[in-house]
Design a protein around this motif. Structure first.
Motif, PDB file in Angstrom:
ATOM      1  N   GLY A   1       0.808  -1.218   0.000  1.00 62.44           N
ATOM      2  CA  GLY A   1       0.000   0.000   0.000  1.00 62.44           C
ATOM      3  C   GLY A   1       0.837   1.262   0.000  1.00 62.44           C
ATOM      4  N   GLY A   2       2.016   1.201  -0.618  1.00 62.66           N
ATOM      5  CA  GLY A   2       2.904   2.365  -0.654  1.00 62.66           C
ATOM      6  C   GLY A   2       3.006   2.955  -2.049  1.00 62.66           C
ATOM      7  N   GLY A   3       3.974   3.849  -2.213  1.00 67.19           N
ATOM      8  CA  GLY A   3       4.189   4.494  -3.507  1.00 67.19           C
ATOM      9  C   GLY A   3       4.594   3.472  -4.560  1.00 67.19           C
ATOM     10  N   ARG A   4       5.397   2.493  -4.147  1.00 68.31           N
ATOM     11  CA  ARG A   4       5.805   1.431  -5.079  1.00 68.31           C
ATOM     12  C   ARG A   4       4.589   0.697  -5.617  1.00 68.31           C
ATOM     13  N   GLU A   5       3.669   0.345  -4.723  1.00 68.96           N
ATOM     14  CA  GLU A   5       2.494  -0.407  -5.161  1.00 68.96           C
ATOM     15  C   GLU A   5       1.559   0.458  -6.000  1.00 68.96           C
ATOM     16  N   HIS A   6       1.475   1.763  -5.682  1.00 63.66           N
ATOM     17  CA  HIS A   6       0.656   2.630  -6.530  1.00 63.66           C
ATOM     18  C   HIS A   6       1.241   2.663  -7.941  1.00 63.66           C
ATOM     19  N   ALA A   7       2.563   2.757  -8.042  1.00 61.85           N
ATOM     20  CA  ALA A   7       3.202   2.771  -9.362  1.00 61.85           C
ATOM     21  C   ALA A   7       2.989   1.431 -10.079  1.00 61.85           C
TER      22      ALA A   7
ATOM     23  N   GLY B   1      -3.640  -1.433  -0.160  1.00 70.38           N
ATOM     24  CA  GLY B   1      -3.807  -0.279  -1.046  1.00 70.38           C
ATOM     25  C   GLY B   1      -3.762   1.048  -0.302  1.00 70.38           C
ATOM     26  N   ASN B   2      -4.143   2.108  -0.999  1.00 66.62           N
ATOM     27  CA  ASN B   2      -4.241   3.451  -0.412  1.00 66.62           C
ATOM     28  C   ASN B   2      -5.203   4.255  -1.296  1.00 66.62           C
ATOM     29  N   PRO B   3      -5.530   5.490  -0.910  1.00 63.61           N
ATOM     30  CA  PRO B   3      -6.554   6.229  -1.676  1.00 63.61           C
ATOM     31  C   PRO B   3      -6.171   6.478  -3.138  1.00 63.61           C
ATOM     32  N   GLY B   4      -4.877   6.587  -3.440  1.00 62.51           N
ATOM     33  CA  GLY B   4      -4.470   6.769  -4.837  1.00 62.51           C
ATOM     34  C   GLY B   4      -4.720   5.488  -5.621  1.00 62.51           C
ATOM     35  N   ILE B   5      -4.361   4.369  -5.023  1.00 59.93           N
ATOM     36  CA  ILE B   5      -4.562   3.060  -5.659  1.00 59.93           C
ATOM     37  C   ILE B   5      -6.052   2.797  -5.857  1.00 59.93           C
ATOM     38  N   ALA B   6      -6.861   3.273  -4.914  1.00 59.59           N
ATOM     39  CA  ALA B   6      -8.312   3.014  -4.973  1.00 59.59           C
ATOM     40  C   ALA B   6      -8.952   3.605  -6.224  1.00 59.59           C
TER      41      ALA B   6
ATOM     42  N   ALA C   1      -4.079  -6.968   5.691  1.00 59.47           N
ATOM     43  CA  ALA C   1      -2.703  -6.520   5.964  1.00 59.47           C
ATOM     44  C   ALA C   1      -1.706  -7.363   5.172  1.00 59.47           C
ATOM     45  N   VAL C   2      -0.548  -6.768   4.858  1.00 62.59           N
ATOM     46  CA  VAL C   2       0.434  -7.464   4.009  1.00 62.59           C
ATOM     47  C   VAL C   2       1.015  -8.712   4.671  1.00 62.59           C
ATOM     48  N   ASP C   3       0.944  -8.787   6.011  1.00 64.23           N
ATOM     49  CA  ASP C   3       1.510  -9.966   6.679  1.00 64.23           C
ATOM     50  C   ASP C   3       0.445 -11.007   7.030  1.00 64.23           C
ATOM     51  N   ASP C   4      -0.798 -10.787   6.606  1.00 65.55           N
ATOM     52  CA  ASP C   4      -1.853 -11.775   6.872  1.00 65.55           C
ATOM     53  C   ASP C   4      -1.911 -12.742   5.679  1.00 65.55           C
ATOM     54  N   ILE C   5      -0.909 -13.619   5.632  1.00 65.96           N
ATOM     55  CA  ILE C   5      -0.711 -14.495   4.470  1.00 65.96           C
ATOM     56  C   ILE C   5      -1.931 -15.397   4.235  1.00 65.96           C
TER      57      ILE C   5
ATOM     58  N   HIS D   1       2.854  12.860 -12.437  1.00 72.39           N
ATOM     59  CA  HIS D   1       1.893  11.974 -11.786  1.00 72.39           C
ATOM     60  C   HIS D   1       2.235  11.862 -10.308  1.00 72.39           C
ATOM     61  N   VAL D   2       1.196  11.999  -9.483  1.00 72.84           N
ATOM     62  CA  VAL D   2       1.384  11.921  -8.031  1.00 72.84           C
ATOM     63  C   VAL D   2       1.035  10.509  -7.571  1.00 72.84           C
ATOM     64  N   PHE D   3       2.011   9.813  -7.004  1.00 76.84           N
ATOM     65  CA  PHE D   3       1.757   8.488  -6.438  1.00 76.84           C
ATOM     66  C   PHE D   3       1.561   8.620  -4.927  1.00 76.84           C
ATOM     67  N   HIS D   4       0.533   7.949  -4.431  1.00 77.22           N
ATOM     68  CA  HIS D   4       0.251   7.995  -2.988  1.00 77.22           C
ATOM     69  C   HIS D   4       1.099   6.954  -2.255  1.00 77.22           C
ATOM     70  N   ALA D   5       1.536   7.297  -1.058  1.00 74.43           N
ATOM     71  CA  ALA D   5       2.238   6.332  -0.199  1.00 74.43           C
ATOM     72  C   ALA D   5       1.490   6.291   1.130  1.00 74.43           C
ATOM     73  N   GLY D   6       1.857   7.175   2.068  1.00 76.68           N
ATOM     74  CA  GLY D   6       1.178   7.200   3.369  1.00 76.68           C
ATOM     75  C   GLY D   6       0.040   8.195   3.379  1.00 76.68           C
ATOM     76  N   THR D   7      -1.079   7.845   2.723  1.00 82.92           N
ATOM     77  CA  THR D   7      -2.251   8.729   2.744  1.00 82.92           C
ATOM     78  C   THR D   7      -3.467   7.943   3.216  1.00 82.92           C
ATOM     79  N   ALA D   8      -4.484   8.660   3.639  1.00 85.23           N
ATOM     80  CA  ALA D   8      -5.757   8.032   3.992  1.00 85.23           C
ATOM     81  C   ALA D   8      -6.870   8.972   3.549  1.00 85.23           C
ATOM     82  N   ALA D   9      -8.059   8.400   3.313  1.00 88.80           N
ATOM     83  CA  ALA D   9      -9.223   9.220   2.950  1.00 88.80           C
ATOM     84  C   ALA D   9     -10.035   9.458   4.212  1.00 88.80           C
ATOM     85  N   GLN D  10     -10.435  10.725   4.411  1.00 93.67           N
ATOM     86  CA  GLN D  10     -11.180  11.065   5.627  1.00 93.67           C
ATOM     87  C   GLN D  10     -12.167  12.175   5.281  1.00 93.67           C
ATOM     88  N   ASP D  11     -13.434  11.915   5.423  1.00 88.41           N
ATOM     89  CA  ASP D  11     -14.467  12.917   5.121  1.00 88.41           C
ATOM     90  C   ASP D  11     -14.201  13.620   3.791  1.00 88.41           C
ATOM     91  N   LYS D  12     -14.058  12.868   2.728  1.00 86.04           N
ATOM     92  CA  LYS D  12     -13.841  13.428   1.378  1.00 86.04           C
ATOM     93  C   LYS D  12     -12.503  14.143   1.217  1.00 86.04           C
TER      94      LYS D  12
END
Ligand code: AMP
Ligand code: GLY
Length: 423
Positions: free
Chosen positions: A8-14, A33-38, A47-51, A361-372
């Motif tokens: 759910g980081g910038g790498r994964e958004h890319a 994921g993250n809001p950019g990926i969404a 979670a990434v460690d919940d195999i 292009h803006v890639f999201h890493a540590g972002t969250a969506a909150q009230d729009k």
């Protein structure tokens, strides 16, 4: 095809951004994921460690290919579990991920297969490590053997600092299990570069050159971070060096891993120290670099999906990737205080304005969506990537984009890409 990207980081958004451009893809999922990926994929809150949960999900959604971004699930054996269950997965299994997960393992492999690296010795015993440090003298480097969230490397300027690091790791257990052993190694000088190659365990497909900026402040000052910006191509890797890195590092590493009975499949990340015509391997990582993935994937012309699938299936038969001639530069926007403690939940403005610029292009890493609104939710928050015909123009693009974005406490480096201009 249905594809699941883990992370759910910038790498994964890319990765998701690039995968979404493939005509072979019907549906992309990303966990967490993250809001950019969404905007490009269906994000699922696993979670990434919940195999186990990831495995169940991949089965239930008939996922054709799972692409693993970060190292943690790889070192926990996500690829072993998926393969055993008949699911295609891009990324090394647990035994091969030791290349990143254990410094001792990777150093021993390099020594055995004559891959250039700093002189070193490994120790589980404190007194033996101290004796070695006294014999070698300072400056010298002390590394915790296992994964220590990027904090396990101590560049000691004095013997006393090195011994203190050994005590903290081996005696006081500062890094827990990751510190059951230490590697003590020669201090290297030069300029760092990141080198990546796709591999199916046998065949390799190298990517274009790139360079990260690890320290938090301009001119490489201050503590190390996950990476504050990256660009591609990196002129420090000349054509001649590029060929030598392939033949003297990448191929022998992949051949060595196969010969050891731990074939490595996925993307190999080699961290290099380059000094004129000489280079040495600093470390391996078992995954794509972040932020390096952002500029690299913005330059990649080839369809990424068939390459990932061929690696996963052990049938990589593409000999060359196609690249856009353009250069790409990614500037990371980080939360104030990072890489120390930082606040979360600050409202971010200007992302749309930056994305509206042609060649940004803006890639999201540590972002969250909150009230729009989009708010900060991590240390590295966004990666603003610009591309253009030259590095200089790409730097201008990235910084023009970054200037549109702000939040309370935002910090960035102002010199991303300058090393390329000096050449
Ligand atoms: P590593 O996790 O092993 O890549 O180390 C993190 C960072 O520490 C590297 O990116 C380098 O900046 C630095 N480093 C690691 N090993 C050495 C070394 N032997 N000499 C000088 N710097 C090093
Ligand atoms: N940017 C360096 C890394 O991904 O570890």
């Amino acid at each position: 095809m249905n594809i699941l990207v883990v992370g759910g980081g910038g790498r994964e958004h890319a990765l998701v951004w690039k995968i979404a451009q493939s005509e072979q893809v019907d549906k992309i999922y990303c966990a967490p994921g993250n809001p950019g990926i969404a905007e490009l994929a269906e994000v699922v809150p696993i979670a990434v460690d919940d195999i186990d949960a990831l495995y169940e999900f991949a089965h239930s959604k008939q996922i054709d290919l799972t692409v693993v971004g970060p190292e943690l699930p790889l070192t926990l054996g996500i690829a072993d579990k998926f393969r055993a269950g008949g699911l295609d997965v891009f990324g090394p299994d647990k035994a091969a991920a030791q290349l990143e997960g254990s410094k001792g393992f990777s150093k021993d492999l390099m020594r055995k297969y004559s891959i250039p690296t700093a002189a070193y010795a490994s120790f589980a015993d404190r007194d033996a490590a101290v004796k070695y440090i006294r014999a070698q003298g300072a400056p010298i480097v002390v590394k915790a053997d296992g994964l220590a969230a990027g904090k396990g490397v101590i560049l000691a300027q004095t013997e006393a600092e090195a011994i203190q690091a050994v005590d903290e790791i081996l005696v006081q257990g500062k890094f827990g299990d990751a510190g059951q052993a230490v590697v003590v190694e020669e201090f290297l000088y030069g300029e760092e570069a990141s080198f990546f190659a796709f591999t199916d365990g046998k065949n390799i497909l190298p990517l274009a050159s790139s360079q990260d900026h690890k320290q938090i402040f301009d001119a490489d000052q201050g503590p190390n971070t996950g990476g504050m910006g990256a660009y591609s191509p990196a002129p420090v890797v000349t054509d001649a060096l590029y060929q030598r890195i392939v033949t003297e590092v990448v191929q022998p590493t992949i051949d060595g891993m196969a010969a050891e009975g731990t074939p490595y499949q996925g993307i190999l990340f080699v961290g290099l120290m380059i000094d004129g015509d000489n280079f040495k391997v600093l470390e391996y990582n078992a995954r794509f670099g972040d932020p390096e993935a952002q500029p690299l994937l913005c330059r990649m012309k080839s369809d990424l999906v068939p390459v990932l699938q061929a690696c996963a299936r052990g049938e990589l038969n593409v000999s060359e990737l196609e690249w856009y001639e353009r250069a790409a530069v990614c500037v990371v926007l980080a939360a104030g205080g990072y890489p120390g403690s930082y606040s979360k939940g600050d409202v971010i403005s200007g992302i749309d304005a930056a994305n509206a610029i042609d060649g940004v292009h803006v890639f999201h890493a540590g972002t969250a969506a909150q009230d729009k609104e989009i708010v900060t939710a991590g240390g590295r928050v966004l990666g603003v990537t610009g591309w253009a015909d030259t590095i200089k123009a790409a730097i201008d693009k990235a910084y023009t984009g970054a200037a549109k974005i702000s939040w309370n406490g935002m910090q960035m480096r102002n010199d991303i890409g300058q090393k390329a201009l000096k050449r």
